[in-house]
Design a protein around this motif. Structure first.
Motif, short mmCIF file in Angstrom:
data_model
loop_
_atom_site.label_atom_id
_atom_site.label_comp_id
_atom_site.label_asym_id
_atom_site.label_seq_id
_atom_site.Cartn_x
_atom_site.Cartn_y
_atom_site.Cartn_z
N THR A 162 0.89 -1.26 -0.07
CA THR A 162 0.19 -0.18 -0.04
C THR A 162 1.11 1.25 0.07
N PHE A 163 2.06 1.26 0.84
CA PHE A 163 2.73 2.35 0.88
C PHE A 163 3.49 2.70 -0.40
N CYS A 164 4.08 1.44 -1.20
CA CYS A 164 4.61 1.53 -2.38
C CYS A 164 3.69 2.13 -3.47
N VAL A 165 2.80 1.52 -3.57
CA VAL A 165 1.58 1.90 -4.53
C VAL A 165 1.52 3.61 -4.23
N ARG A 166 1.09 3.95 -3.09
CA ARG A 166 0.68 5.15 -2.92
C ARG A 166 1.72 6.30 -3.37
N LYS A 167 3.28 5.86 -2.85
CA LYS A 167 4.18 6.61 -3.51
C LYS A 167 4.53 6.65 -5.02
N LEU A 168 4.44 5.28 -5.31
CA LEU A 168 4.63 5.24 -6.67
C LEU A 168 3.39 6.12 -7.67
N GLU A 169 2.10 6.03 -7.41
CA GLU A 169 1.29 7.07 -8.00
C GLU A 169 1.63 8.28 -7.72
N GLU A 170 1.98 9.03 -6.63
CA GLU A 170 2.29 10.35 -6.62
C GLU A 170 3.55 10.58 -7.42
N ALA A 171 4.69 9.73 -7.42
CA ALA A 171 5.66 9.94 -8.42
C ALA A 171 5.43 9.92 -9.83
N ILE A 172 4.51 9.07 -10.07
CA ILE A 172 4.06 8.79 -11.66
C ILE A 172 3.57 10.13 -12.18
N ALA A 173 2.47 10.34 -11.21
CA ALA A 173 1.65 11.40 -11.78
C ALA A 173 2.37 12.59 -11.88
N LYS A 174 3.56 13.26 -11.03
CA LYS A 174 4.25 14.33 -11.26
C LYS A 174 5.18 14.07 -12.48
N VAL A 175 5.59 12.88 -12.77
CA VAL A 175 6.65 12.87 -14.16
C VAL A 175 5.73 12.74 -15.24
N LYS A 176 4.48 12.25 -15.42
CA LYS A 176 3.59 12.16 -16.32
C LYS A 176 3.14 13.75 -16.48
N GLU A 177 2.76 14.45 -15.75
CA GLU A 177 2.41 15.78 -15.87
C GLU A 177 3.63 16.67 -16.49
N ASP A 178 4.73 16.50 -15.96
CA ASP A 178 5.82 17.15 -16.52
C ASP A 178 6.06 16.66 -18.12
N LEU A 179 5.93 15.75 -18.39
CA LEU A 179 6.16 15.11 -19.64
C LEU A 179 5.30 15.42 -20.45
N LYS A 180 3.97 15.24 -20.17
CA LYS A 180 2.84 16.00 -20.77
C LYS A 180 3.00 17.49 -21.44
N ALA A 181 3.60 18.17 -20.44
CA ALA A 181 3.85 19.82 -20.61
C ALA A 181 4.96 19.99 -21.77
N GLN A 182 5.79 18.90 -21.83
CA GLN A 182 6.50 19.02 -22.97
C GLN A 182 6.26 18.95 -24.22
N HIS A 183 4.81 18.33 -24.71
CA HIS A 183 4.34 18.02 -25.75
C HIS A 183 2.93 18.55 -25.95
N ASP A 184 2.90 18.83 -27.29
CA ASP A 184 1.52 19.50 -27.71
C ASP A 184 0.44 18.51 -27.65
N PRO A 185 -0.83 18.94 -27.40
CA PRO A 185 -1.64 17.98 -27.16
C PRO A 185 -2.23 16.88 -28.20
N ALA A 186 -1.84 17.16 -29.43
CA ALA A 186 -1.87 16.16 -30.61
C ALA A 186 -0.89 15.04 -30.34
N THR A 187 0.34 15.69 -30.21
CA THR A 187 1.48 14.52 -29.96
C THR A 187 1.40 13.72 -28.40
N TRP A 188 0.90 14.21 -27.43
CA TRP A 188 0.74 13.67 -26.23
C TRP A 188 -0.56 12.47 -26.52
N ASP A 189 -1.63 12.86 -27.20
CA ASP A 189 -2.64 12.02 -27.43
C ASP A 189 -2.25 10.73 -28.49
N THR A 190 -1.44 10.95 -29.57
CA THR A 190 -0.75 10.01 -30.12
C THR A 190 0.13 8.93 -29.22
N ILE A 191 0.92 9.43 -28.28
CA ILE A 191 1.72 8.64 -27.40
C ILE A 191 0.80 7.87 -26.64
#
Length: 96
Positions: free
Chosen positions: A58-87
């Protein structure tokens, strides 16, 4: 003897095509991820579990979810919406 046969018959749904299928429980379908962690990390997880009482998974899942959400948000900001949707579409189609 009939009880044993009924139990075995009920377990048959866990096995399909020669491989074990993860059961669906109250948390929904899940898949296993095996990690090789350094001994110090495992020790620290045991300390956290002992002090907080929170299950290690439970601890690991919670911490991974937090870290993944942050990295995903940063990656999404690096791409335009059409490219992100394609990925995301490519990943969804090629899920394993």
């Amino acid at each position: 003897m009939a009880d044993k046969k009924e139990t075995l018959k009920g377990l048959a749904t866990l096995f399909g095509g020669g491989g074990r299928v993860r059961r669906v429980d109250y948390k929904g379908p899940r898949r296993r991820l095996n990690l090789r962690l350094p001994g110090q990390v495992l020790r620290d997880l045991r300390i956290i579990k002992h002090i907080t009482g929170e299950d290690q998974n439970t601890f690991c899942v919670r911490k991974l979810e937090e870290a993944i959400a942050k990295v995903k948000e940063d990656l999404k900001a690096q791409h335009d919406p059409a490219t992100w949707d394609t990925i995301v579409g490519f990943i969804d189609r090629n899920r394993r």
